[in-house]
Every structure is written in C-alpha cells, then in structure tokens.
Design a protein around this motif. Structure first.
Motif, PDB file in Angstrom:
ATOM      1  N   ARG A 154       0.922  -1.188   0.005  1.00  0.00           N
ATOM      2  CA  ARG A 154      -0.047   0.039  -0.114  1.00  0.00           C
ATOM      3  C   ARG A 154       0.969   1.108   0.059  1.00  0.00           C
ATOM      4  N   ASN A 155       1.904   1.229  -0.443  1.00  0.00           N
ATOM      5  CA  ASN A 155       2.856   2.521  -0.615  1.00  0.00           C
ATOM      6  C   ASN A 155       2.071   3.302  -1.431  1.00  0.00           C
ATOM      7  N   ILE A 156       2.180   4.532  -0.957  1.00  0.00           N
ATOM      8  CA  ILE A 156       1.597   5.535  -1.709  1.00  0.00           C
ATOM      9  C   ILE A 156       2.744   6.770  -1.899  1.00  0.00           C
ATOM     10  N   GLN A 170       4.118  10.362  -1.080  1.00  0.00           N
ATOM     11  CA  GLN A 170       3.927  11.398   0.105  1.00  0.00           C
ATOM     12  C   GLN A 170       3.366  12.695  -0.547  1.00  0.00           C
ATOM     13  N   ASN A 171       2.534  13.140   0.448  1.00  0.00           N
ATOM     14  CA  ASN A 171       2.240  14.508  -0.070  1.00  0.00           C
ATOM     15  C   ASN A 171       0.980  14.855  -0.905  1.00  0.00           C
ATOM     16  N   LYS A 228      -3.994  14.219   2.756  1.00  0.00           N
ATOM     17  CA  LYS A 228      -2.962  13.642   2.410  1.00  0.00           C
ATOM     18  C   LYS A 228      -3.390  12.186   2.512  1.00  0.00           C
ATOM     19  N   GLU A 262      -1.364   9.664   3.030  1.00  0.00           N
ATOM     20  CA  GLU A 262      -0.404   8.980   3.927  1.00  0.00           C
ATOM     21  C   GLU A 262      -1.080   9.261   5.413  1.00  0.00           C
ATOM     22  N   LYS A 263      -2.143  10.311   5.440  1.00  0.00           N
ATOM     23  CA  LYS A 263      -2.710  10.419   6.868  1.00  0.00           C
ATOM     24  C   LYS A 263      -3.997   9.838   7.122  1.00  0.00           C
ATOM     25  N   GLN A 272      -4.960   3.014   8.101  1.00  0.00           N
ATOM     26  CA  GLN A 272      -4.582   1.885   7.409  1.00  0.00           C
ATOM     27  C   GLN A 272      -5.948   1.262   6.506  1.00  0.00           C
ATOM     28  N   LYS A 292      -6.908   3.761   3.907  1.00  0.00           N
ATOM     29  CA  LYS A 292      -5.828   3.842   2.937  1.00  0.00           C
ATOM     30  C   LYS A 292      -6.179   2.721   1.990  1.00  0.00           C
TER      31      LYS A 292
END
Ligand SMILES: Nc1ncnc2c1ncn2[C@@H]1O[C@H](COP(=O)(O)OP(=O)(O)OP(=O)(O)O)[C@@H](O)[C@H]1O
Length: 268
Positions: free
Chosen positions: A80-82, A84-85, A121, A123-124, A127, A130
């Motif tokens: 689940r790599n995303i 950043q920003n 964002k 990343e915030k 889990q 996301k």
C-alpha cells in the motif's frame, strides 16, 4: 479469460515460482492461497509486469498479455505504498488519466459512502481507509483485470466486509479478479475459485463448490479404497475421492489438508 500457464520466476539462484498455472473466467474471483513467502506477491507482480517473469505465458482473451496492455489491469499491492504529499484528488487525477475507461461515478459513490476526505493527504489516512481508497481507485479504473494483494489484511471487520463486497460487485460486472490471501476463513465469502500454492507450484486449483464435492474428511484410522490421501487436518485426513465415506470438508479444511504434510509431527 485470464490464463496463467507454467509461470516461473527465480531471484538469483532462489526458485520462487516453478509452475504456476490457473485461469479466471469473466465474472470470477480467484483466491491465490499459500503460506507467507510462498510467492503470491511474486505471482501478482509477474502478471502485472512489475517484475519480469523468467518463463511461462500470461494470456488475456487468448492473446498474450504484454506490458503495453497494462491499462487493462489495476493492481492494489500489498505494501500500500503511496506517494507522499498527494491528496485524494491528486491520486484520482493520476489514475483517471492512466485508465481510458475510468468510471467517475463509481469513485464518487465510494468516496461518499465511506466519507473519504479527498482533500486530506493519503499518508494521513488510517490503514483501513488507505486500503479502501486504493481499492476505490482500482475499481474505478474499470480495468478488465483486478489484482489485489492481501486486501483485507490488518483491517477491522467492518472494512473487511466492505472490501469483500466491492470485490464481488466488481467481478459480477464481468471482470476478472485475482486476490492473494492467507485469510482462509473469509475466502468463501467472496471467491469462486481457489489456487493453492506450495513450494512454487499450484498444487490444487478448482471451483470452491467442486473442491468440496471432490473431497472428504475421514478419521485417521479409516481406510479409503480408491481415494487419494491429501493431508492431515487436525486428527483427521483429507481425502480426494468419489467414495461416500466420512463427511464433506469445509473450505478451510481443504486448504489445510493440501498445505499440511501427510505425516503427523509429534511435538511432545
Ligand atoms: N525482489 C526480490 N528479490 C529477491 N527475493 C525476492 C524478491 N521478491 C520476493 N522475493 C522472495 O521471494 C519469496 C516469495 O515472496 P512473496 O512476497 O512473493 O511471497 P508471498 O507469498 O506473497 O508472501 P507474504 O504472504 O508474506 O506476502 C520470498 O522468499 C521473498 O523473499
């Protein structure tokens, strides 16, 4: 139809996949099952061209599925790599540009239903949210093939159920869905078929209903005349047979039987 034939992949001298074969028809979900490290992610990575297969064939509708057909496939990877920003709108823009058949209506419905804050964002996000967001992007792609790596892992039961429902609806919309999982108790809730991987090979591949009809659970002392003993399930044995013996197995017993050794290991 998505058809995988004799897929092979090694990393340096370590053979990870030696013979992976299975097929998924339109409208079907296949669950790829196996213990940790058996090569489920590697299989998905090969199909999606994230890593290069060493050998074997991947066909989609009888045509070789090449890298330039990638827009027909959407993938929710395990990590689940995303980036950043980036917020939800940024992501949606990227995905909708990548997929020519992007379905804005589906994306909006999921965003509203689950109250996804697209200004935030990613990343915030928690889990669970996301994963839900990445699944929303994937199913809005309207791609013919959907790959999901452990989509319900580390999620609370409510989000799990929602994700299973979304996957099922997507498949029912004439798509091909491949899910890797080691959550053997929930597979039956969404999948039509299973493929069990052990030692780099698919050792059993079938519709769940057929698998249940073709196997029986018998007591360890019971005999089978024409059946094949597959493996231990607790104190019982899983047998592949047409004989009317023992009882029909549950799906988790079939999976455990195939993954277990035939010999019991005494710990104490
Ligand atoms: N890029 C790589 N380089 C070297 N080895 C790799 C690479 N990717 C995977 N492997 C190895 O291949 C094997 C299979 O890994 P893979 O992630 O496909 O298994 P998995 O069934 O998805 O496991 P899990 O359920 O834990 O995610 C592991 O031993 C792993 O270390």
């Amino acid at each position: 139809m998505l058809k995988i034939e004799n897929l092979k992949k090694s990393f340096k001298d370590k053979i990870v996949l030696s013979n992976i074969s299975f097929k998924i028809d339109r409208g079907e979900i296949l669950a790829l099952i196996g213990p940790n490290g058996v090569g489920k992610t590697t299989t998905l990575n090969c199909i999606s061209h994230v890593v290069k297969k060493d050998n074997g064939k991947i066909f989609f509708n009888n045509e070789e599925f090449t890298e330039n057909m990638k827009h027909q496939l959407a993938y929710v990877p395990e990590d689940r790599n995303i980036f950043q920003n980036l917020n939800g709108y940024d992501y949606k823009k990227i995905w909708s540009n990548l997929y020519p058949n992007w379905n804005e209506n589906v994306f909006e419905k999921i965003a509203i239903k689950y109250n996804l804050d697209l200004n935030k964002k990613i990343e915030k996000y928690s889990q669970g949210l996301k994963t839900l967001f990445l699944v929303a992007l994937a199913v809005s792609s309207n791609a013919e093939i959907l790959l999901l790596d452990e989509p319900t892992q580390h999620l609370d039961p409510t989000i799990r159920v929602e994700i299973m429902k979304i996957m099922r609806e997507y498949a029912d919309n004439e798509k091909h869905v491949l899910v890797s999982s080691h959550e053997i108790f929930e597979i039956e809730e969404y999948a039509d078929k299973i493929a069990i991987i052990k030692d780099g090979e698919v050792i059993y591949h079938d519709y769940i209903d057929h698998a249940k009809e073709k196997h029986r659970i018998i007591e360890a002392y019971q005999d089978t005349k024409t059946g094949t003993i597959i493996g231990l399930v607790g104190n019982n044995l899983l047998v592949k047979t047409d004989e009317d013996i023992g009882r029909y197995p549950k799906l988790n017993e079939i999976i455990i039987g195939y993954l277990n050794e035939k010999q019991e290991i005494k710990l104490f």
